[in-house]
Design a protein around this motif. Structure first.
Motif, PDB file in Angstrom:
ATOM      1  N   MET A  18      42.022  32.235  30.262  1.00  0.00           N
ATOM      2  CA  MET A  18      41.638  31.695  31.466  1.00  0.00           C
ATOM      3  C   MET A  18      40.822  32.890  32.102  1.00  0.00           C
ATOM      4  O   MET A  18      41.177  33.981  31.920  1.00  0.00           O
ATOM      5  CB  MET A  18      43.183  31.721  32.239  1.00  0.00           C
ATOM      6  N   THR A  19      39.696  32.456  32.842  1.00  0.00           N
ATOM      7  CA  THR A  19      38.922  33.438  33.408  1.00  0.00           C
ATOM      8  C   THR A  19      39.092  33.219  34.755  1.00  0.00           C
ATOM      9  O   THR A  19      39.372  32.394  35.577  1.00  0.00           O
ATOM     10  CB  THR A  19      37.432  33.091  33.066  1.00  0.00           C
ATOM     11  N   THR A  20      39.311  34.605  35.397  1.00  0.00           N
ATOM     12  CA  THR A  20      39.355  34.787  36.829  1.00  0.00           C
ATOM     13  C   THR A  20      38.291  35.149  37.558  1.00  0.00           C
ATOM     14  O   THR A  20      37.304  35.911  37.013  1.00  0.00           O
ATOM     15  CB  THR A  20      40.467  35.945  37.319  1.00  0.00           C
ATOM     16  N   LEU A  21      37.829  34.333  38.610  1.00  0.00           N
ATOM     17  CA  LEU A  21      36.613  34.513  39.307  1.00  0.00           C
ATOM     18  C   LEU A  21      36.886  36.072  40.086  1.00  0.00           C
ATOM     19  O   LEU A  21      37.718  36.375  40.522  1.00  0.00           O
ATOM     20  CB  LEU A  21      36.389  33.756  40.402  1.00  0.00           C
ATOM     21  N   ILE A  22      35.467  36.717  39.843  1.00  0.00           N
ATOM     22  CA  ILE A  22      35.397  38.001  40.595  1.00  0.00           C
ATOM     23  C   ILE A  22      35.282  37.802  42.144  1.00  0.00           C
ATOM     24  O   ILE A  22      34.227  37.255  42.461  1.00  0.00           O
ATOM     25  CB  ILE A  22      34.169  38.822  40.066  1.00  0.00           C
ATOM     26  N   PRO A  23      36.051  38.303  43.041  1.00  0.00           N
ATOM     27  CA  PRO A  23      35.868  38.341  44.553  1.00  0.00           C
ATOM     28  C   PRO A  23      34.735  39.226  44.729  1.00  0.00           C
ATOM     29  O   PRO A  23      34.288  40.328  44.172  1.00  0.00           O
ATOM     30  CB  PRO A  23      37.020  38.707  44.900  1.00  0.00           C
ATOM     31  N   LYS A  24      33.897  39.050  45.878  1.00  0.00           N
ATOM     32  CA  LYS A  24      33.197  40.043  46.324  1.00  0.00           C
ATOM     33  C   LYS A  24      33.894  41.063  47.067  1.00  0.00           C
ATOM     34  O   LYS A  24      34.732  40.957  47.781  1.00  0.00           O
ATOM     35  CB  LYS A  24      32.342  39.375  47.471  1.00  0.00           C
ATOM     36  N   GLN A  25      33.356  42.088  46.752  1.00  0.00           N
ATOM     37  CA  GLN A  25      33.908  43.454  47.233  1.00  0.00           C
ATOM     38  C   GLN A  25      33.272  44.021  48.344  1.00  0.00           C
ATOM     39  O   GLN A  25      32.176  44.051  48.394  1.00  0.00           O
ATOM     40  CB  GLN A  25      33.905  44.665  46.008  1.00  0.00           C
ATOM     41  N   GLU A  49      42.495  41.388  37.003  1.00  0.00           N
ATOM     42  CA  GLU A  49      43.732  42.073  36.381  1.00  0.00           C
ATOM     43  C   GLU A  49      43.359  43.302  35.192  1.00  0.00           C
ATOM     44  O   GLU A  49      43.890  44.143  35.279  1.00  0.00           O
ATOM     45  CB  GLU A  49      44.835  41.068  36.368  1.00  0.00           C
ATOM     46  N   GLU A  50      42.418  42.678  34.202  1.00  0.00           N
ATOM     47  CA  GLU A  50      42.486  43.431  33.246  1.00  0.00           C
ATOM     48  C   GLU A  50      41.682  44.632  33.249  1.00  0.00           C
ATOM     49  O   GLU A  50      41.711  45.711  32.897  1.00  0.00           O
ATOM     50  CB  GLU A  50      41.604  42.539  32.004  1.00  0.00           C
ATOM     51  N   TYR A  51      40.432  44.326  34.045  1.00  0.00           N
ATOM     52  CA  TYR A  51      39.483  45.656  34.337  1.00  0.00           C
ATOM     53  C   TYR A  51      40.263  46.680  35.377  1.00  0.00           C
ATOM     54  O   TYR A  51      39.964  47.654  35.425  1.00  0.00           O
ATOM     55  CB  TYR A  51      38.155  45.187  34.791  1.00  0.00           C
ATOM     56  N   GLN A  52      40.924  45.887  36.214  1.00  0.00           N
ATOM     57  CA  GLN A  52      41.671  46.939  37.297  1.00  0.00           C
ATOM     58  C   GLN A  52      42.589  47.706  36.549  1.00  0.00           C
ATOM     59  O   GLN A  52      42.771  48.808  36.735  1.00  0.00           O
ATOM     60  CB  GLN A  52      42.343  46.081  38.284  1.00  0.00           C
ATOM     61  N   ARG A  60      42.459  48.597  33.287  1.00  0.00           N
ATOM     62  CA  ARG A  60      41.648  49.679  32.661  1.00  0.00           C
ATOM     63  C   ARG A  60      41.120  50.874  33.362  1.00  0.00           C
ATOM     64  O   ARG A  60      41.367  51.915  33.131  1.00  0.00           O
ATOM     65  CB  ARG A  60      40.448  48.933  31.953  1.00  0.00           C
ATOM     66  N   ILE A  61      40.742  50.515  34.561  1.00  0.00           N
ATOM     67  CA  ILE A  61      40.484  51.551  35.598  1.00  0.00           C
ATOM     68  C   ILE A  61      41.461  52.572  36.092  1.00  0.00           C
ATOM     69  O   ILE A  61      41.486  53.602  35.974  1.00  0.00           O
ATOM     70  CB  ILE A  61      39.938  51.070  36.838  1.00  0.00           C
ATOM     71  N   ARG A  62      42.592  51.770  36.362  1.00  0.00           N
ATOM     72  CA  ARG A  62      43.948  52.529  36.511  1.00  0.00           C
ATOM     73  C   ARG A  62      44.103  53.551  35.307  1.00  0.00           C
ATOM     74  O   ARG A  62      44.567  54.714  35.525  1.00  0.00           O
ATOM     75  CB  ARG A  62      45.242  51.769  36.851  1.00  0.00           C
ATOM     76  N   ASN A  63      44.119  53.078  33.823  1.00  0.00           N
ATOM     77  CA  ASN A  63      44.470  53.762  32.821  1.00  0.00           C
ATOM     78  C   ASN A  63      43.571  55.018  32.673  1.00  0.00           C
ATOM     79  O   ASN A  63      44.038  56.065  32.571  1.00  0.00           O
ATOM     80  CB  ASN A  63      44.190  52.969  31.652  1.00  0.00           C
ATOM     81  N   ASP A  64      42.266  54.658  33.072  1.00  0.00           N
ATOM     82  CA  ASP A  64      41.165  55.650  33.019  1.00  0.00           C
ATOM     83  C   ASP A  64      41.600  56.818  33.974  1.00  0.00           C
ATOM     84  O   ASP A  64      41.560  58.181  33.708  1.00  0.00           O
ATOM     85  CB  ASP A  64      39.732  55.362  33.217  1.00  0.00           C
ATOM     86  N   LEU A  65      41.801  56.448  35.282  1.00  0.00           N
ATOM     87  CA  LEU A  65      41.956  57.341  36.142  1.00  0.00           C
ATOM     88  C   LEU A  65      43.136  58.230  36.120  1.00  0.00           C
ATOM     89  O   LEU A  65      43.504  59.232  36.332  1.00  0.00           O
ATOM     90  CB  LEU A  65      42.197  56.812  37.874  1.00  0.00           C
ATOM     91  N   ASN A  66      44.372  57.477  35.698  1.00  0.00           N
ATOM     92  CA  ASN A  66      45.535  58.269  35.059  1.00  0.00           C
ATOM     93  C   ASN A  66      45.415  59.105  33.665  1.00  0.00           C
ATOM     94  O   ASN A  66      45.997  60.408  34.324  1.00  0.00           O
ATOM     95  CB  ASN A  66      46.642  57.131  34.735  1.00  0.00           C
TER      96      ASN A  66
END
Length: 193
Positions: free
Chosen positions: A1-8, A129-132, A134-140
């Motif tokens: 399933m692909t989640t659409l990317i919201p505008k940030q 959710e996946e790339y968020q 990944r970002i959390r893991n990198d920052l942690n």
């Protein structure tokens, strides 16, 4: 399933120039980009520019590039946790370290040293959710933190209640979303450059 990317939304929106070009990416990020197709980098901000976050896909639509420019540690976590950029700082609890290290005052003496650029490239069909995560893991990993969002019960008000024995106070509680930042284990978080 692909989640659409919201505008940030960035703190200070910058206009995207014609022909679909993204705002200026700092040289310190471009210089650190590896030859690999998918990567993540975190570098201290050297250039002074307004903070922004972009999510763009390349011309072939097979790579998604998430770039955070001039963000503090807590701002990176806000994005990684899906929280709004205007999340109240009063609802952030820092354990095990000086709060100003993670939530710096941009005008303080050492505030600029705690501002970073981060970039992540992932396959274009990667869910938010996946790339968020990944970002959390990198920052942690980089900052040796464990950051979570919890619903905490807090006292929002009180009012006097008269009882048979005299007056007492009734406390009114409310659940509030709170970001909790803890250093990992017993070690004090070190900022690594």
């Amino acid at each position: 399933m692909t989640t659409l990317i919201p505008k940030q939304k960035s703190k200070k929106p910058t206009s995207v120039r014609s022909r679909g070009r993204v705002p200026h990416v700092p040289v310190s990020v471009i210089a650190q980009r590896p030859d690999d197709r998918y990567y993540s980098i975190l570098v201290p901000a050297v250039e002074k520019t307004d903070p922004y976050i972009t999510i763009v896909s390349d011309a072939r639509k097979d790579v998604l590039r998430i770039t955070m420019v001039c963000v503090s540690i807590y701002e990176g976590y806000l994005f990684a946790l899906g929280l709004p950029s205007n999340f109240p700082k009063e609802q952030i609890i820092v354990f095990g370290q000086d709060r100003a290290r993670y939530i710096p005052c941009r005008s303080c003496d050492y505030g600029e040293k705690l501002i970073y650029h981060y970039e992540l490239t992932v396959p274009a069909d990667t869910a938010i959710e996946e790339y968020q995560q990944r970002i959390r893991n990198d920052l942690n990993d980089h900052f040796q933190l464990d950051v979570k969002v919890e619903q905490l019960s807090i006292v929002t008000n009180s009012r006097p209640i008269t009882t048979e024995n005299g007056e007492s106070v009734e406390l009114i509680w409310e659940d509030q979303k709170t970001m909790i930042m803890r250093t990992k284990g017993n070690q004090i978080g070190k900022l690594v450059y």
